[in-house]
Design an enzyme around this catalytic site. Sequence first.
Site: not given
Length: 303
Positions: A92, A96, A106, A108, A176
Amino acid sequence: MIDIDCIKRYLRSQQERICNTLIQMDKTLELKEDNWVRESGGGGRSRVMQKGNIFEQAGINFSHVHGDSLPKSATAHRVELTGRSFQALGNSLVIHPLNPYVPTTHMNIRFFIAEKEGAEPIWWFGGGFDLTPYYGFEEDAQYWHQKARAACDGFGGNDTYTKYKQWCDEYFHLKHRNEQRGIGGLFYDDLNEWGFESCFEFTQSIGDQFLKAYLPIVIKRMEIPFSERERNFQLYRRGRYVEFNLIHDRGTLFGLQSGGRTESILMSLPPLVRWEYNWQPAHGTPEAELYDIFLKPKDWLKT
């Protein structure tokens, strides 16, 4: 035949290769390495690089954990895994960058197998890579997705890229916030229908294509001048990264619930981040453009 040792060799070699490449590119990076052991079975090697002139923080973790039973996050939607021993291997990576004009990324790749005496093993591969820009460039988005498509060429059929690109858009959606994390890329899971060898070859294709997709974008953007305004926006948008990883990310939940090493699991979080109450970008600004153009699912290959 399932060859776990072969998977392990590839993952450890990939970790070494990526670390060496980043350090050669940014010689100011400070490398921290931890070899750790999981009390209930297995362990891993965490490599975190910090305080670079190009990369503020970059980490790639190798893990190979095993146990007699699975955590709730794994069996909640897969009841057939209950009562089986398991092994999970993976790398993984999260990078940044320091310059806000360089996107965060990212990657993985992972393998999972659950076994029980007298029954066929249940196994699959999963993984992918995605890109999270703070300031969008259409040519970068197009290039990123061209490389994602290249990673899929020759595997599964003509719709492999389209299917896994859509899955990535759906997965990296902050429910959200009703907002995408970035411009996506590829995401796949539960892959076993092509047989072990082809699934493993595809997973290696994803892993091998990653640096080819990311580093040219870094080189193109890393010397763009930036001010406190761009830096503050970068730190604000990093907050979305934190929210996704702590609320939605399956790998984070699996790692924490299965007794993984917390420091390694949470190395994906950025070193600096900020939140601001009910902040909205001003109309017509580059910050607003990120929301209006780049944080919406889009077919970048047709742009």
